[in-house]
Structures are given as structure tokens and as C-alpha cells.
Write a protein that holds these residues in place. Sequence first.
Motif, mmCIF file in Angstrom:
data_model
loop_
_atom_site.group_PDB
_atom_site.id
_atom_site.type_symbol
_atom_site.label_atom_id
_atom_site.label_comp_id
_atom_site.label_asym_id
_atom_site.label_seq_id
_atom_site.Cartn_x
_atom_site.Cartn_y
_atom_site.Cartn_z
ATOM 1 N N LEU A 134 22.214 101.178 -37.926
ATOM 2 C CA LEU A 134 21.211 100.949 -38.976
ATOM 3 C C LEU A 134 20.284 102.150 -39.121
ATOM 4 C CD1 LEU A 134 19.951 99.036 -41.015
ATOM 5 C CD2 LEU A 134 18.542 98.071 -39.182
ATOM 6 N N ILE A 135 19.794 102.680 -37.998
ATOM 7 C CA ILE A 135 18.907 103.848 -38.070
ATOM 8 C C ILE A 135 19.650 105.046 -38.650
ATOM 9 C CG2 ILE A 135 17.516 105.456 -36.723
ATOM 10 C CD1 ILE A 135 17.003 103.223 -34.730
ATOM 11 N N SER A 136 20.905 105.248 -38.228
ATOM 12 C CA SER A 136 21.687 106.383 -38.723
ATOM 13 C C SER A 136 21.964 106.254 -40.214
ATOM 14 C CB SER A 136 23.002 106.477 -37.947
ATOM 15 O OG SER A 136 22.772 106.646 -36.570
ATOM 16 N N ILE A 137 22.220 105.042 -40.671
ATOM 17 C CA ILE A 137 22.481 104.833 -42.100
ATOM 18 C C ILE A 137 21.234 105.149 -42.924
ATOM 19 C CG2 ILE A 137 22.857 103.030 -43.832
ATOM 20 C CD1 ILE A 137 24.873 101.774 -41.909
ATOM 21 N N LEU A 138 20.082 104.656 -42.483
ATOM 22 C CA LEU A 138 18.839 104.910 -43.226
ATOM 23 C C LEU A 138 18.520 106.404 -43.262
ATOM 24 C CD1 LEU A 138 16.629 101.938 -41.950
ATOM 25 C CD2 LEU A 138 17.859 102.134 -44.121
ATOM 26 N N LEU A 139 18.630 107.070 -42.107
ATOM 27 C CA LEU A 139 18.391 108.508 -42.087
ATOM 28 C C LEU A 139 19.447 109.252 -42.895
ATOM 29 C CD1 LEU A 139 17.378 109.074 -38.345
ATOM 30 C CD2 LEU A 139 15.887 109.023 -40.349
ATOM 31 N N GLY A 140 20.701 108.794 -42.822
ATOM 32 C CA GLY A 140 21.769 109.431 -43.584
ATOM 33 C C GLY A 140 21.552 109.325 -45.083
ATOM 34 N N ILE A 141 20.994 108.183 -45.532
ATOM 35 C CA ILE A 141 20.699 108.036 -46.961
ATOM 36 C C ILE A 141 19.642 109.047 -47.394
ATOM 37 C CG2 ILE A 141 19.669 106.488 -48.661
ATOM 38 C CD1 ILE A 141 20.973 104.160 -47.213
ATOM 39 N N ALA A 199 7.343 114.141 -22.742
ATOM 40 C CA ALA A 199 8.474 113.338 -22.293
ATOM 41 C C ALA A 199 9.751 113.784 -22.999
ATOM 42 C CB ALA A 199 8.218 111.860 -22.567
ATOM 43 N N GLN A 200 10.866 113.779 -22.271
ATOM 44 C CA GLN A 200 12.144 114.180 -22.846
ATOM 45 C C GLN A 200 12.736 113.049 -23.678
ATOM 46 O OE1 GLN A 200 14.773 115.695 -19.852
ATOM 47 N NE2 GLN A 200 13.312 117.202 -19.090
ATOM 48 N N LEU A 201 13.535 113.428 -24.652
ATOM 49 C CA LEU A 201 14.169 112.442 -25.521
ATOM 50 C C LEU A 201 15.412 111.873 -24.842
ATOM 51 C CD1 LEU A 201 13.961 114.240 -28.989
ATOM 52 C CD2 LEU A 201 12.508 112.408 -28.126
ATOM 53 N N PRO A 202 15.616 110.548 -24.904
ATOM 54 C CA PRO A 202 16.815 109.950 -24.311
ATOM 55 C C PRO A 202 18.059 110.267 -25.147
ATOM 56 C CG PRO A 202 15.491 108.284 -25.422
ATOM 57 C CD PRO A 202 14.689 109.549 -25.447
ATOM 58 N N PRO A 203 19.241 110.100 -24.564
ATOM 59 C CA PRO A 203 20.481 110.449 -25.278
ATOM 60 C C PRO A 203 20.677 109.704 -26.589
ATOM 61 C CG PRO A 203 20.909 110.105 -22.939
ATOM 62 C CD PRO A 203 19.500 109.683 -23.180
ATOM 63 N N ILE A 204 20.124 108.496 -26.705
ATOM 64 C CA ILE A 204 20.377 107.699 -27.905
ATOM 65 C C ILE A 204 19.896 108.404 -29.174
ATOM 66 C CG2 ILE A 204 18.215 106.410 -27.626
ATOM 67 C CD1 ILE A 204 19.619 104.007 -28.859
ATOM 68 N N TRP A 205 18.810 109.174 -29.073
ATOM 69 C CA TRP A 205 18.282 109.820 -30.266
ATOM 70 C C TRP A 205 19.137 111.011 -30.694
ATOM 71 C CZ3 TRP A 205 15.564 106.828 -32.946
ATOM 72 C CH2 TRP A 205 14.730 105.888 -32.344
ATOM 73 N N TYR A 206 19.786 111.657 -29.750
ATOM 74 C CA TYR A 206 20.725 112.724 -30.119
ATOM 75 C C TYR A 206 21.992 112.113 -30.735
ATOM 76 C CZ TYR A 206 17.571 115.569 -27.387
ATOM 77 O OH TYR A 206 16.454 116.200 -26.913
ATOM 78 N N GLY A 207 22.368 110.934 -30.253
ATOM 79 C CA GLY A 207 23.485 110.238 -30.876
ATOM 80 C C GLY A 207 23.157 109.816 -32.295
ATOM 81 N N VAL A 208 21.949 109.291 -32.504
ATOM 82 C CA VAL A 208 21.518 108.903 -33.851
ATOM 83 C C VAL A 208 21.475 110.119 -34.772
ATOM 84 C CG1 VAL A 208 19.533 108.098 -35.181
ATOM 85 C CG2 VAL A 208 20.250 106.850 -33.142
ATOM 86 N N ALA A 209 20.957 111.242 -34.262
ATOM 87 C CA ALA A 209 20.870 112.450 -35.087
ATOM 88 C C ALA A 209 22.253 112.946 -35.498
ATOM 89 C CB ALA A 209 20.129 113.542 -34.319
#
Length: 333
Positions: A134-141, A199-209
Motif C-alpha cells: 500500500l505504501i509503495s503504491i501510494l508513493l509510486g503514484i 537513528a538508522q532506517l530499518p530494511p523495510i523502508w529501503y524495500g518500500v523505496a
Amino acid sequence: MARASQQMTRGAYAFWVMVFFVFVFGVVAALYYATRKVDYVWRWYRVPQYFLYKEKAEVRSEILGRVQDIVRNGDNVLIRVQGDGQTAQYTVPAKDVRVDTGDTVYPGDVLGVFVRWKVGILMQGLWLTLKVSLISILLGIVIGLIAGLARISSNPALKWSAVTYVEIIRGSPLLVQIFIWYFVLGTVINTLLAKNGMAQLPPIWYGVASLAFFCGAYVAEIVRAGIQSIHRGQMEAARSLGMSYSQAMRHVILPQALRRILPPLAGQFISLIKDSSLLGIIAIRELTKATREVVTTSLQPFELWFMCALLYLVLTFGLSMFVQYLERRTAVS
């Protein structure tokens, strides 16, 4: 004659419906027959525990002391432990108390036990897949809309930047892009954040990006094609009415283009949900990785992979139905 033709049409329709169901039944029967020939014991009854299960939790003392009193409060009891200058209170179900008043308890001693429902690993993976998609779709749009408008811009810097972005993303595999985002960009970004005390970013945000930028490149081409499919006279008519380029695009061109780009957008978003299964390679426990972990521990590959496929089907079918609903709404308006 017309009535006979209509009856023939209905008869042909009923015949082909029957052919469809016979075909589906044949496929299921063939699959069942093939599995019967394999030395495998089906255990479907064990699958629900990977969605929701009961866990026996223990309430343990955190201090060294003596049980001062046990006060009943409905179905629970309040246990008060008095130590050396410190007091601790614990709430435990009345039927599962493991100590009495006056007992000496040490840190880690069990005071009581209770049963609670916990979300299983497959449900956790399903939720993470849904959230990431869902987050990737919204950012992708958002990315695709900006890149699509830049793609048809007369400004060479915007146009060439959009073309470069689209061609690079579409010309390389998503798996490679995930590796670059996680191992290259992720390492650089987290190193800079750590040096600045953040704080470092967790892997999930690089996956979303990685998913969002991958999706955005395809959405950009869909948006470009949708806008260019609208007759040029629409823009000229809007400009002749005194609208600016942005006003004409927002009020005239984009609403018409939206009706045409919804079907390909739905296909792209469905592909994105399935592509999210690649995020397991960077330690993100989405649905596919969660299923793989359960298969490793339970040795139930048939049931669990069928269930994994069914869950992806539910997600993609639900998205497809939602886009069809949007198509009907836009057609009416």
C-alpha cells in the motif's frame, strides 16, 4: 425466429458455463490424483495456528522479596511483592496463581500463568505485505504522476531527467534494484545517519523505496500514454477559455486520462503486490518469507504454499475489484 435465436444463445451460454466448471473440476481432480500418488500426509488442521494461536504466558517476579498479599479483583488477583525498599504489583488470573501469601520469590520466579491469543507468523507476513504494498503504491503514484508530467514537458531538463529515470528503472531487474537500495544506498544513508547521531532506517523502508521507484517508472509511462491519448483539441479549447496549462491539465486532461489509465494501473499495482515477495532477500518477513520459514519448521510445503498463493490471490483480487469500482464511479461522473 428471433425468439429461437435467443434460446440458442442462452443454450450456448449454458453449455460453455458447463464446460468451464467441468474444466475446473478436472484440474482439481487431476491435482488431487497427483498428490495421492505422492507419499505425503496432508495436515490442513495445523494451518490455522499460523494465523492465530493461544500462547501460555507467564508472569514473573522482577524483584527479590516476599509476597505481601494477594487481593482478588473479579476474575484476577493483585499480587504485591515487598522487597528491600521496593514494591512491585502484578495482575494474574485468579485460577492460575502459583504463589501464596508469605512466599519468598526471586527475580524470574513464576507468579502466575495466563493464556492469550497471539497473531501467527503467516498473519504477520500478510499484514506486512499489505502495508509495504500500500505504501509503495501510494508513493509510486506520486512519483509516476510527477515523472509522467515531466515526460511530456517542453522543458528539456525535466523531460530528459524523466526519460533517464524511466529507462534506467525499466531496464534493470527489480531484484538488482532491491540490492542496490539495501546494500549500497542503505549502507551510505545509515552510515551518515549514525555519524550525525540519528537513528538508522530499518530494511523495510529501503524495500518500500525500491518498490515505489520501480512502480513509479511504469506508472509514469502509463500516465504519459493516457495524457497523450486525449485529443489535442481538449487542451486548446481549455486554453482558449482562459485556463493556464496547469489548470487545463488538472481540470480537463487528467480527469479524462484517469478513466483510460485505471485498467493498466490496476495491472501494475497487482504486479507490485506480487513483486513484494522479493523483499524477503533483505530480511523483511513478508508473506513469502514467512511461509518459507514455516515450511522449514513444520515440513508442510503443500498446504502452506497453497495457502500462500491463496492469500496473494485474495489481495490481488480485492485490489482488482476496488479498481473496477473506481472505473464505474469515474464512468458515471
